[in-house]
Design a protein around this motif. Structure first.
Motif, PDB file in Angstrom:
ATOM      1  N   VAL A  31      21.811 -76.137  92.793  1.00  6.02           N
ATOM      2  CA  VAL A  31      22.722 -75.482  91.616  1.00  6.02           C
ATOM      3  C   VAL A  31      23.377 -76.740  91.119  1.00  6.02           C
ATOM      4  O   VAL A  31      23.905 -77.589  91.656  1.00  6.02           O
ATOM      5  N   VAL A  32      23.475 -76.883  89.849  1.00  8.51           N
ATOM      6  CA  VAL A  32      24.179 -77.902  89.047  1.00  8.51           C
ATOM      7  C   VAL A  32      24.933 -77.143  87.781  1.00  8.51           C
ATOM      8  O   VAL A  32      24.536 -75.959  87.723  1.00  8.51           O
ATOM      9  N   ALA A  82       8.275 -67.990  85.199  1.00  4.88           N
ATOM     10  CA  ALA A  82       8.998 -67.809  84.116  1.00  4.88           C
ATOM     11  C   ALA A  82      10.453 -67.923  84.330  1.00  4.88           C
ATOM     12  O   ALA A  82      10.803 -67.976  85.582  1.00  4.88           O
ATOM     13  N   ASP A  83      11.126 -68.488  83.202  1.00  6.12           N
ATOM     14  CA  ASP A  83      12.756 -68.526  83.623  1.00  6.12           C
ATOM     15  C   ASP A  83      13.436 -67.207  83.494  1.00  6.12           C
ATOM     16  O   ASP A  83      13.009 -66.487  82.494  1.00  6.12           O
ATOM     17  N   ALA A  84      14.413 -66.988  84.427  1.00 10.31           N
ATOM     18  CA  ALA A  84      15.352 -65.656  84.026  1.00 10.31           C
ATOM     19  C   ALA A  84      16.689 -66.166  83.753  1.00 10.31           C
ATOM     20  O   ALA A  84      17.303 -67.015  84.640  1.00 10.31           O
ATOM     21  N   ARG A  85      17.278 -65.587  82.909  1.00  9.25           N
ATOM     22  CA  ARG A  85      18.668 -66.109  82.316  1.00  9.25           C
ATOM     23  C   ARG A  85      19.614 -64.656  82.966  1.00  9.25           C
ATOM     24  O   ARG A  85      19.541 -63.535  82.293  1.00  9.25           O
ATOM     25  N   VAL A  86      20.472 -64.950  83.831  1.00 11.68           N
ATOM     26  CA  VAL A  86      21.327 -63.804  84.216  1.00 11.68           C
ATOM     27  C   VAL A  86      22.768 -64.236  83.892  1.00 11.68           C
ATOM     28  O   VAL A  86      23.185 -65.335  84.206  1.00 11.68           O
ATOM     29  N   SER A  87      23.588 -63.426  83.345  1.00 13.94           N
ATOM     30  CA  SER A  87      25.131 -63.590  83.008  1.00 13.94           C
ATOM     31  C   SER A  87      25.947 -62.522  83.736  1.00 13.94           C
ATOM     32  O   SER A  87      25.582 -61.363  83.425  1.00 13.94           O
ATOM     33  N   ASP A  88      26.707 -62.991  84.239  1.00 16.31           N
ATOM     34  CA  ASP A  88      28.060 -62.092  84.718  1.00 16.31           C
ATOM     35  C   ASP A  88      28.724 -61.389  83.690  1.00 16.31           C
ATOM     36  O   ASP A  88      29.131 -61.877  82.652  1.00 16.31           O
ATOM     37  N   ARG A 137      32.019 -67.872  94.654  1.00 21.14           N
ATOM     38  CA  ARG A 137      33.242 -67.984  95.446  1.00 21.14           C
ATOM     39  C   ARG A 137      34.136 -69.109  95.019  1.00 21.14           C
ATOM     40  O   ARG A 137      35.200 -69.128  95.338  1.00 21.14           O
ATOM     41  N   HIS A 138      33.380 -70.194  94.582  1.00 23.80           N
ATOM     42  CA  HIS A 138      34.160 -71.412  94.362  1.00 23.80           C
ATOM     43  C   HIS A 138      34.083 -71.917  93.024  1.00 23.80           C
ATOM     44  O   HIS A 138      34.788 -72.941  92.633  1.00 23.80           O
ATOM     45  N   VAL A 139      33.896 -71.062  92.117  1.00 22.00           N
ATOM     46  CA  VAL A 139      34.061 -71.451  90.396  1.00 22.00           C
ATOM     47  C   VAL A 139      34.967 -70.411  90.046  1.00 22.00           C
ATOM     48  O   VAL A 139      34.643 -69.105  90.169  1.00 22.00           O
ATOM     49  N   SER A 140      35.486 -70.818  88.976  1.00 21.49           N
ATOM     50  CA  SER A 140      36.437 -69.854  87.836  1.00 21.49           C
ATOM     51  C   SER A 140      35.104 -69.253  86.956  1.00 21.49           C
ATOM     52  O   SER A 140      34.595 -69.971  86.315  1.00 21.49           O
ATOM     53  N   GLY A 141      35.812 -68.361  86.533  1.00 18.15           N
ATOM     54  CA  GLY A 141      35.104 -67.590  85.209  1.00 18.15           C
ATOM     55  C   GLY A 141      33.572 -67.023  85.591  1.00 18.15           C
ATOM     56  O   GLY A 141      33.383 -66.699  86.823  1.00 18.15           O
ATOM     57  N   ALA A 142      32.829 -66.602  84.662  1.00 16.32           N
ATOM     58  CA  ALA A 142      31.637 -66.089  84.949  1.00 16.32           C
ATOM     59  C   ALA A 142      30.436 -66.982  84.613  1.00 16.32           C
ATOM     60  O   ALA A 142      30.253 -67.221  83.489  1.00 16.32           O
ATOM     61  N   PRO A 143      29.956 -67.702  85.588  1.00 15.98           N
ATOM     62  CA  PRO A 143      28.721 -68.331  85.287  1.00 15.98           C
ATOM     63  C   PRO A 143      27.628 -67.779  84.615  1.00 15.98           C
ATOM     64  O   PRO A 143      27.236 -66.734  84.633  1.00 15.98           O
ATOM     65  N   LEU A 144      26.778 -68.637  83.888  1.00 15.24           N
ATOM     66  CA  LEU A 144      25.484 -68.386  83.179  1.00 15.24           C
ATOM     67  C   LEU A 144      24.396 -68.995  84.284  1.00 15.24           C
ATOM     68  O   LEU A 144      24.426 -70.062  84.584  1.00 15.24           O
ATOM     69  N   TRP A 145      23.672 -67.977  84.785  1.00 17.68           N
ATOM     70  CA  TRP A 145      22.612 -68.286  85.905  1.00 17.68           C
ATOM     71  C   TRP A 145      21.364 -68.547  85.059  1.00 17.68           C
ATOM     72  O   TRP A 145      20.803 -67.749  84.307  1.00 17.68           O
ATOM     73  N   VAL A 146      20.750 -69.971  85.058  1.00 15.77           N
ATOM     74  CA  VAL A 146      19.473 -70.081  84.738  1.00 15.77           C
ATOM     75  C   VAL A 146      18.483 -70.363  85.767  1.00 15.77           C
ATOM     76  O   VAL A 146      18.753 -71.366  86.347  1.00 15.77           O
ATOM     77  N   ILE A 147      17.623 -69.580  85.932  1.00 15.15           N
ATOM     78  CA  ILE A 147      16.662 -69.720  87.130  1.00 15.15           C
ATOM     79  C   ILE A 147      15.498 -70.257  86.926  1.00 15.15           C
ATOM     80  O   ILE A 147      14.625 -69.329  86.339  1.00 15.15           O
ATOM     81  N   GLY A 148      14.857 -71.197  87.404  1.00 13.97           N
ATOM     82  CA  GLY A 148      13.592 -71.785  87.338  1.00 13.97           C
ATOM     83  C   GLY A 148      12.734 -71.400  88.655  1.00 13.97           C
ATOM     84  O   GLY A 148      13.011 -71.715  89.487  1.00 13.97           O
ATOM     85  N   ARG A 149      11.792 -70.593  88.228  1.00 13.66           N
ATOM     86  CA  ARG A 149      10.820 -70.191  89.539  1.00 13.66           C
ATOM     87  C   ARG A 149       9.326 -70.631  89.302  1.00 13.66           C
ATOM     88  O   ARG A 149       8.636 -70.601  90.095  1.00 13.66           O
ATOM     89  N   GLY A 150       9.135 -71.533  88.243  1.00 16.61           N
ATOM     90  CA  GLY A 150       7.835 -71.920  88.053  1.00 16.61           C
ATOM     91  C   GLY A 150       7.381 -73.270  88.886  1.00 16.61           C
ATOM     92  O   GLY A 150       8.353 -73.968  89.394  1.00 16.61           O
ATOM     93  N   GLY A 151       6.014 -73.548  88.916  1.00 14.98           N
ATOM     94  CA  GLY A 151       5.719 -74.783  89.747  1.00 14.98           C
ATOM     95  C   GLY A 151       5.703 -74.919  91.065  1.00 14.98           C
ATOM     96  O   GLY A 151       5.544 -75.983  91.564  1.00 14.98           O
ATOM     97  N   ALA A 152       5.933 -73.771  91.605  1.00 16.12           N
ATOM     98  CA  ALA A 152       5.571 -73.896  93.232  1.00 16.12           C
ATOM     99  C   ALA A 152       4.832 -72.788  93.828  1.00 16.12           C
ATOM    100  O   ALA A 152       4.973 -71.777  93.291  1.00 16.12           O
TER     101      ALA A 152
END
Length: 73
Positions: free
Chosen positions: A3-4, A67-73, A44-59
């Motif tokens: 996670v970056v 495909a990439d999935a984008r999930v936002s709080d 638990r360790h960051v403030s605000g609502a992160p934007l999650w970009v999840i790469g699932r391809g290539g493995a």
């Protein structure tokens, strides 16, 4: 799994969390459980609502079909 996040001031990419995961390890239930656990830990360790970009391809079987999935709080 890694996670970056961008430092908005400097534009640098900062590592937040890295976990080595294996379906052969004791206690493994699913990739989704692993992903949710990592997301909960970071949240638990960051403030605000992160934007999650999840790469699932290539493995694993069907590499390149992911495909990439984008999930936002």
């Amino acid at each position: 799994m890694s996670v970056v996040a961008p430092d908005l001031g400097s534009g640098q990419t900062l590592p937040l969390l890295t976990r080595l995961l294996s379906s052969a390890r004791a206690g493994h239930r699913s990739e989704n459980t692993d992903l949710l656990s990592v997301m909960e830990t970071v949240q638990r360790h960051v403030s605000g609502a992160p934007l999650w970009v999840i790469g699932r391809g290539g493995a694993g079987a069907g590499a390149g079909a992911g495909a990439d999935a984008r999930v936002s709080d």
